[in-house]
Design an enzyme around this catalytic site. Structure first.
Site, PDB file in Angstrom:
ATOM      1  N   HIS A 283      11.420  -4.335   7.007  1.00 37.76           N
ATOM      2  CA  HIS A 283      11.926  -3.766   8.256  1.00 37.76           C
ATOM      3  C   HIS A 283      13.437  -3.665   8.251  1.00 37.76           C
ATOM      4  CE1 HIS A 283       8.016  -5.665   9.013  1.00 37.76           C
ATOM      5  NE2 HIS A 283       7.782  -4.481   9.522  1.00 37.76           N
TER       6      HIS A 283
ATOM      7  N   GLY B 237       0.786  -1.233   0.000  1.00 33.52           N
ATOM      8  CA  GLY B 237       0.000   0.000   0.000  1.00 33.52           C
ATOM      9  C   GLY B 237       0.808   1.268   0.000  1.00 33.52           C
TER      10      GLY B 237
ATOM     11  N   GLU C 107       3.534 -11.621   6.799  1.00 35.08           N
ATOM     12  CA  GLU C 107       4.986 -11.504   6.977  1.00 35.08           C
ATOM     13  C   GLU C 107       5.588 -12.901   7.076  1.00 35.08           C
ATOM     14  OE1 GLU C 107       6.283  -8.933  10.303  1.00 35.08           O
ATOM     15  OE2 GLU C 107       7.471 -10.680  10.859  1.00 35.08           O
TER      16      GLU C 107
ATOM     17  N   GLU D 183      -3.066  -8.717  17.931  1.00 36.95           N
ATOM     18  CA  GLU D 183      -2.659  -8.169  19.223  1.00 36.95           C
ATOM     19  C   GLU D 183      -3.843  -7.839  20.121  1.00 36.95           C
ATOM     20  OE1 GLU D 183      -0.529  -4.914  17.457  1.00 36.95           O
ATOM     21  OE2 GLU D 183      -1.836  -3.493  18.470  1.00 36.95           O
TER      22      GLU D 183
HETATM   23  N1  GLN Z   1      -1.429  -0.377   3.833  1.00 35.66           N
HETATM   24  C1  GLN Z   1      -0.554  -0.080   4.911  1.00 35.66           C
HETATM   25  C2  GLN Z   1       0.790   0.362   4.373  1.00 35.66           C
HETATM   26  O1  GLN Z   1       1.198  -0.132   3.373  1.00 35.66           O
HETATM   27  C3  GLN Z   1      -0.357  -1.246   5.814  1.00 35.66           C
HETATM   28  C4  GLN Z   1       0.558  -0.949   6.967  1.00 35.66           C
HETATM   29  C5  GLN Z   1       0.570  -1.998   8.030  1.00 35.66           C
HETATM   30  O2  GLN Z   1       0.099  -3.083   7.860  1.00 35.66           O
HETATM   31  N2  GLN Z   1       1.112  -1.715   9.173  1.00 35.66           N
HETATM   32  O3  GLN Z   1       1.458   1.177   4.929  1.00 35.66           O
END
Ligand code: GLN
Ligand code: ZN
Length: 779
Positions: free
Chosen positions: A705, A443, A676, A616
Site C-alpha cells: 500500500h 496474485g 498483512e 468485514e
Molecule cells: N489475488 C488478489 C490480487 O492479488 C488478491 C487481492 C486482495 O486480496 N484484495 O490482487
C-alpha cells in the site's frame, strides 16, 4: 394522524459520479477550488430538488461531503492532529487529512490509509458493516478542541436560501467518540468538551432557523460499554436544551438491549431500522413515550431490491392509526446507487425487481399517500409493486433446480480434506519440492495504464477478442519470464485479464447481474459497482482454467491457481434478500468448488482462494459473530476441501486484525495463509503462535500500500521477528497483498530484494542447524 416521508441522506457522488471527477480534476491541479465548490453546490441543489420532487417532506442537509462525513465532524470539532499544522482548516488541510500530502488513493479492493508523503493521511476504516470507509477521528493528548468549520450551518443556510427547509444531519457525539482513537488517552475523557461544542453547533442551527436536527448514533445498534451508556445519558441531557428538536437516528441493526436506555433520553424523535431489525417495532412502540416522533426505517437503504409496498402497509397501517409517524429508508441512501433510470446494461426483467436511491424515495411517497389517503389513492402503484415482488419470488431465473439438488446433496465429507495438515504437508512437499521460506506473490501484477487501456478498448469494441487475448497472453508470458528470472518459487499468472477480483467471477457465474453505472461511494472519490446477486448461483463453464493452463505451459515452476472465495464474493455484492445470506454463500461455494476441482484436474498443484472480505462480514453484535463465522468457514471448506492431499490450498486475507477470529481462520484448514503484517512488525504472529496455528503462514514483508520499495535487510529483519513466533518450516515469504496498484519499477526491485532475503534466511537456518549439530556433538 399524519404520515410524512424523510430521507436520512442522499448519495453524494451524483448521478454520473460528478463529484468523483470534480475531485480528481481538482487534486490534479486542473481546476480551481471555486470550480470544485461550484460543482459540489450544484450536486447538493440537484439532490434537494430531486428528493422534494419525489415527495420527501423532510430533506436532509449536511449529508453531503467533499470526502467523508466523519472527517467533516472531526474538522467541525477542531480535532485536527498537529501534523497538519495549526490555523484555519481550509480545503488543503481537509484533503491532507483525507489523503496525505502526496495523496494517492489506492487500495486492493478494500481501502487502506496510504501514507506516502511527508504528511500521513488519517486511517481509513469501514463504516460499521458497510463498504463505505471513513477517516478515523484522532484526538491528541493535550490538544484542545474548538469549533472549526461550520459546514453544517452553511449548508442549512444554503438550502434555506434556495427555498428548501431542511433537517441538518449531525453525526452524534457518542458515535464520533466511539470511532475516535485517543493516542494513549480515552476519547471519552473529552466528552464534556465535545458536548460543549455540539451545544454551540445546535445553538447556531437554532439561530439560523432549524427546527429539527437529525443526530446519527449508529453506535446504538452495537454492544455498548458502561462508559458509552453513561456518555449517552450525559450527552442527550446536555444537548436537549438548545432550541432544536433532535431526531435520534439509529441504523444498521436493532436497539435491542439498548432500547430501555434510549427510551429515557430526552430527545424529540427516534429513528429505528426496521429492515435489519423488523422485530423491534413492537418493543419500540411499547417502550418509547407517546409524544416522541417515531421515524420508521422501512425501505432498505443497504440493498437494491424493490419493496413489496402492500406487505409494508399491512404493518404500518395499525401504527399510523394511533400516532403520527415518519417513514424513511432504514439508513442514509449513501449505500445504494443513485437512479435505476440511468442503468443501461441490466436486463429489463432484473430491472423490474430493483429500486435505487431515487426509486426508494418514490416508494416512500407512495406508502405515505396510501397511509394518509387510503390504499385506493395509489392502487396502481401498489399493484405494480406487488406484481414485481410476485414476479421475483416465482421467477424461474432465481430458482435453479440443479443448484437446489446439489445443495441438498452436500455431505459433511465434502467439507473435509482427506488427511490432516501434517500429512498433507508431506505429500505437498513431495510434489512441489519447495525450499524453506518459499517465495511467492499474492496474485496480481501491476495493472498498468496499458493493461487498463487495452481492457477499456476491448469493452468499447475497438479491440477485438483475438487482439485482446493476444495482448493478455503477452503480458502473462512476460510476467512468467520475469518471475523465473528473479527466482520466485511459486509463480502466478498475474491476473491481467481481471477487472476486479469479484466482478471477474460474478460475470462468469449465473445468478449475478452487472450494471453499467450503479456506482456507490467507497471512500472519497472512490466508487464501486457491486454485482447484483439475484438468483441461484452456478458455474456454467470453467472461469480461470485456460489462463492458468497457459501460464503453466510456459514454465516448470509451479503456477498457483487464483480464485476469489465465496464469502468475499458475497460480501462485496448486493445479495438477494429472499433467502438467508448463508444460503447464497453456500451456492457460490459450490460454484467455486467446481473451479477448484477443474484446476486440479488440469494439473494445478497449488490453488489460492482469496477471502479478503471475510472479516468485514462480521456482524456488529458480538453475540452474532459465531453464527456468521460458522457458515463462512463452512462455505470456504466446501469450496476448498475437494482436492487431493497433495494439492496445496492457499488463502489470503489483507488485514492484520485476527485475534478474535483466529479459531475460525484455523478452522478454514488451508495449507497456507498469506496475511498483512508488514506494518505491525509481525506482532500478530504472536497470536498465531499462542493459538498454535498448525499450518503455513506467509506474513507479508512488503507493504504494497506504500510506494516505498523495501530493502532486503528490513525484510530479513521482519522474518527474523516472525521466527520468534513460528518455526521456519511454517513460514513463506511474500508481499502483503496483490501488486496491481503498484508500478513495475517498484515491484521489480522489491520482489528481487524479497527473493534475496529468503536466500539469506535459508542460509541463516542452515548455519544455525550446522551450529546445533556441532554443539550437539561437543556436548
Ligand atoms: N489475488 C488478489 C490480487 O492479488 C488478491 C487481492 C486482495 O486480496 N484484495 O490482487
Ligand atoms: Zn489482499
Amino acid at each position: 394522524m399524519t404520515v410524512t416521508v424523510a430521507t436520512l441522506g442522499f448519495p453524494r457522488i451524483g448521478p454520473r459520479r460528478e463529484l468523483k471527477f470534480a475531485l480528481e480534476k481538482f487534486w490534479a491541479g486542473k481546476t480551481t477550488q471555486a470550480e470544485l465548490l461550484d460543482t459540489a453546490m450544484g450536486l447538493r441543489t440537484a439532490a434537494w430538488a430531486r428528493q422534494k420532487a419525489l415527495g420527501a417532506d423532510w430533506l436532509p442537509s449536511n449529508d453531503f461531503s467533499l470526502y467523508d462525513h466523519v472527517l467533516d465532524t472531526s474538522v467541525m470539532l477542531g480535532a485536527v492532529p498537529q501534523r497538519y499544522g495549526a490555523g484555519e482548516v481550509g480545503l488543503e488541510t481537509y484533503f491532507a487529512m483525507a489523503r496525505g500530502t502526496t495523496g494517492s488513493d489506492e487500495g486492493c479492493g478494500h481501502a487502506h490509509a496510504n501514507p506516502q508523503g511527508s504528511v500521513t493521511a488519517g486511517e481509513l476504516t469501514k463504516w460499521f458493516d458497510t463498504n463505505y470507509h471513513y477517516i478515523v477521528p484522532e484526538i491528541e493528548p493535550g490538544q484542545s478542541l474548538q469549533l472549526g468549520t461550520l459546514k453544517i450551518v452553511e449548508e442549512y443556510r444554503e438550502a434555506k436560501a434556495l427555498g428548501y427547509e431542511t433537517r441538518p444531519v449531525l453525526l452524534g457525539p457518542v458515535t464520533w467518540l466511539s470511532l475516535a482513537k485517543g493516542h494513549g488517552i480515552d476519547p471519552f475523557d473529552r466528552l464534556d468538551e465535545v458536548l460543549g461544542l455540539y451545544g454551540e453547533v445546535l445553538d447556531r442551527l437554532a439561530y439560523s432557523g432549524a427546527a429539527w436536527v437529525q443526530i446519527d448514533e449508529p453506535i446504538l445498534v452495537t454492544d455498548l460499554s458502561g462508559v458509552q451508556r453513561a456518555a449517552l445519558s450525559r450527552a442527550y441531557a446536555a444537548l436537549s436544551g438548545h432550541g432544536v428538536k433532535l431526531m435520534l437516528t439509529t441504523y444498521f441493526g436493532g436497539l435491542d438491549d439498548n432500547l430501555p436506555l434510549v427510551a429515557t433520553l430526552p430527545v424529540a424523535g427516534l429513528h429505528v431500522d426496521l429492515v435489519r431489525a423488523p422485530q423491534q417495532l413492537d418493543a419500540v412502540l411499547r417502550i418509547v413515550p407517546e409524544d416522541l416522533l417515531l421515524s420508521l426505517g422501512v425501505i432498505d437503504g443497504r440493498n437494491v431490491w424493490r419493496a413489496d409496498l402492500a406487505a409494508l402497509l399491512d404493518r404500518l397501517e395499525p401504527v399510523a392509526a394511533t400516532r403520527d409517524i415518519v417513514i424513511a429508508p432504514s439508513c442514509s441512501l449513501l449505500h445504494v446507487p443513485v437512479d435505476l433510470a440511468s442503468e443501461t446494461r441490466l436486463d429489463t426483467q432484473v430491472c423490474e425487481w430493483l429500486a435505487f436511491g431515487v426509486q426508494k424515495v418514490a416508494e416512500l411517497a407512495t406508502l405515505a399517500k396510501a397511509l394518509n389517503q387510503g390504499r385506493d389513492s395509489v392502487a396502481e402503484d401498489l399493484a405494480a409493486s406487488s406484481r414485481a415482488a410476485q414476479a421475483r419470488r416465482s421467477s424461474p431465473r432465481i430458482h435453479d433446480a440443479t443448484v437446489q439438488a446439489r445443495i441438498a446433496a452436500i455431505t459433511p465429507q465434502m467439507r473435509e480434506r482427506e488427511a490432516a495438515y501434517a500429512d498433507r504437508a508431506r505429500a505437498q512437499a513431495e510434489v512441489l519440492g519447495l525450499p524453506l521460506f518459499p517465495t511467492t506473490t499474492i496474485g496480481s501484477f501491476p495493472q498498468t495504464a496499458q493493461v487498463r487501456h487495452a481492457r477499456a478498448e476491448h469493452t468499447r469494441g475497438n479491440l477485438d477478442d483475438a487482439a485482446y487475448e493476444r495482448f493478455l497472453r503477452e503480458e502473462t508470458e512476460r510476467a512468467i519470464r520475469w518471475q523465473e528470472e528473479v527466482g520466485l518459487d511459486v509463480l502466478v499468472h498475474g491476473e491481467f485479464e481481471r477487472n476486479d477480483m469479484v466482478q471477474y467471477f460474478g460475470e462468469q457465474l449465473s445468478g449475478f447481474a452487472f450494471t453499467a453505472s450503479a456506482w456507490v461511494q467507497s471512500y472519497g472519490s472512490r466508487c464501486v459497482r457491486p454485482p447484483i446477486l439475484y438468483g441461484d448461483v452456478s458455474r456454467p463453464a470453467p472461469m480461470t482454467v485456460e489462463w492458468w493452463r497457459y501460464a503453466q505451459s510456459l514454465t516448470d515452476k509451479p503456477v498457483k491457481g487464483m480464485l476469489t472465495g465465496p464469502v468475499t464474493i458475497l460480501n462485496w455484492s448486493f445479495v438477494r434478500d429472499d433467502q438467508p445470506r448463508s444460503a447464497s454463500c453456500l451456492q457460490i461455494a459450490l460454484a467455486i468448488r467446481d473451479e477448484v476441482l477443474d484446476l486440479e484436474a488440469a494439473g494445478c498443484k497449488a490453488i489460492q482462494i482469496d477471502e479478503a472480505a471475510l472479516r468485514e462480514g462480521l456482524p456488529l453484535r458480538a453475540g452474532e459473530g459465531q453464527a456468521y463465522l460458522d457458515w463462512a468457514v463452512d462455505s470456504f471448506r466446501l469450496c476448498a476441501a475437494g482436492v487431493a492431499d497433495a494439492t496445496q490450498v492457499h488463502t489470503h486475507m489483507c488485514y492484520s486484525e485476527f485475534n478474535e477470529i483466529l479459531p475460525a481462520i484455523a478452522a478454514m484448514d488451508a495449507d497456507v495463509i498469506s496475511i498483512e503484517t508488514a506494518r505491525s512488525q509481525m506482532e500478530l504472529l504472536e497470536a498465531f503462535a499462542r493459538y498454535r496455528y498448525p499450518s503455513e503462514i506467509g506474513p507479508g514483508v512488503y507493504d504494497i500500500h506504500s510506494a516505498r520499495v523495501p530493502g532486503e535487510a528490513e525484510m530479513v529483519e521482519l522474518m527474523r521477528l516472525a521466527q520468534q513466533h513460528l518455526a521456519p518450516e511454517q513460514l513463506w515469504v511474500n508481499p502483503d497483498c496483490g501488486l496491481k496498484t503498484r508500478g513495475w519499477e517498484e515491484v521489480k526491485p522489491a520482489i528481487a530484494a524479497m527473493v534475496t532475503a529468503a536466500r539469506t534466511l535459508r542460509s541463516e537456518v542452515a548455519a544455525g542447524s550446522a551450529r546445533a549439530v556441532v554443539e550437539g556433538a561437543t556436548a
